[in-house]
Design a protein around this motif. Structure first.
Motif, mmCIF file in Angstrom:
data_model
loop_
_atom_site.group_PDB
_atom_site.id
_atom_site.type_symbol
_atom_site.label_atom_id
_atom_site.label_comp_id
_atom_site.label_asym_id
_atom_site.label_seq_id
_atom_site.Cartn_x
_atom_site.Cartn_y
_atom_site.Cartn_z
ATOM 1 N N UNK A 77 0.623 -1.194 0.049
ATOM 2 C CA UNK A 77 -0.069 -0.049 -0.039
ATOM 3 C C UNK A 77 0.950 1.245 0.052
ATOM 4 N N UNK A 78 1.904 1.226 0.838
ATOM 5 C CA UNK A 78 2.735 2.461 0.663
ATOM 6 C C UNK A 78 3.523 2.560 -0.612
ATOM 7 N N UNK A 79 3.812 1.401 -1.222
ATOM 8 C CA UNK A 79 4.621 1.621 -2.395
ATOM 9 C C UNK A 79 3.621 1.950 -3.437
ATOM 10 N N UNK A 80 2.373 1.613 -3.531
ATOM 11 C CA UNK A 80 1.300 2.215 -4.299
ATOM 12 C C UNK A 80 1.080 3.556 -4.104
ATOM 13 N N UNK A 81 1.039 4.221 -2.919
ATOM 14 C CA UNK A 81 0.624 5.565 -2.625
ATOM 15 C C UNK A 81 1.875 6.191 -3.174
ATOM 16 N N UNK A 82 3.026 5.862 -2.985
ATOM 17 C CA UNK A 82 4.120 6.504 -3.587
ATOM 18 C C UNK A 82 4.253 6.868 -5.124
ATOM 19 N N UNK A 83 3.852 5.451 -5.719
ATOM 20 C CA UNK A 83 3.600 5.495 -7.173
ATOM 21 C C UNK A 83 2.478 6.423 -7.747
ATOM 22 N N UNK A 84 1.391 6.363 -7.180
ATOM 23 C CA UNK A 84 0.279 7.204 -7.493
ATOM 24 C C UNK A 84 0.660 8.744 -7.207
ATOM 25 N N UNK A 85 1.388 8.938 -6.387
ATOM 26 C CA UNK A 85 1.783 10.459 -6.169
ATOM 27 C C UNK A 85 2.763 10.825 -7.064
ATOM 28 N N UNK A 86 3.683 10.134 -7.566
ATOM 29 C CA UNK A 86 4.522 10.231 -8.641
ATOM 30 C C UNK A 86 4.096 10.392 -10.115
ATOM 31 N N UNK A 87 2.999 9.240 -10.187
ATOM 32 C CA UNK A 87 2.474 9.426 -11.552
ATOM 33 C C UNK A 87 1.409 10.398 -11.836
ATOM 34 N N UNK A 88 1.076 10.874 -10.748
ATOM 35 C CA UNK A 88 -0.284 11.818 -10.760
ATOM 36 C C UNK A 88 0.450 13.223 -11.091
ATOM 37 N N UNK A 101 -4.980 2.810 -10.578
ATOM 38 C CA UNK A 101 -4.870 1.547 -10.201
ATOM 39 C C UNK A 101 -4.058 1.321 -8.794
ATOM 40 N N UNK A 102 -2.897 2.305 -8.817
ATOM 41 C CA UNK A 102 -2.366 2.058 -7.457
ATOM 42 C C UNK A 102 -3.294 2.717 -6.515
ATOM 43 N N UNK A 103 -4.073 3.541 -6.507
ATOM 44 C CA UNK A 103 -4.832 4.109 -5.517
ATOM 45 C C UNK A 103 -5.907 3.138 -5.146
#
Length: 117
Positions: A77-88, A101-103
């Motif tokens: 979940x932490x990795x997904x949050x970080x990825x979502x923040x970057x990709x956004x 998808x990450x969210x």
């Protein structure tokens, strides 16, 4: 619904979310690597790769009902949050799909982790 049915439903949802996230992160990282702005997309690629690896491992541990899958779901979940923040931060269709998808995956992993606590 019994506790076992609830757990199995959460497990199935989380596995599906992880697999979709893995796919969208892999597509995003590949598209970023193929872009002319690859240097500018370095953080996006890194976070996508971390997320992909953790989604895959999380899926494997959930499927085998490992005693460690709840803890790994927290990390995923932490990795997904970080990825979502970057990709956004980026205005590309692949980044938008990856963010979504990450969210979803982060939320599903948190639900799984809390259910196992």
């Amino acid at each position: 619904m019994t506790a076992t049915q609830t757990h199995n439903s959460l497990l199935e949802s989380c596995v599906e979310a992880c697999l979709k996230c893995l796919q969208d992160c892999e597509v995003c990282a590949t598209a970023c690597l193929d872009s002319e702005m690859v240097q500018m997309m370095a953080n996006c690629i890194k976070t996508c790769r971390d997320c992909t690896d953790l989604c895959e491992l999380c899926t494997r541990l959930m499927i085998r009902n490992s005693d460690l899958h709840a803890q790994l779901c927290d990390v995923c979940a932490e990795a997904c949050d970080r990825c979502a923040a970057e990709c956004s931060k980026h205005d590309h269709e692949h980044c938008r799909r990856c963010t979504e998808s990450c969210r979803r995956c982060a939320e599903s992993c948190r639900q799984m982790s809390m259910a196992m606590a």
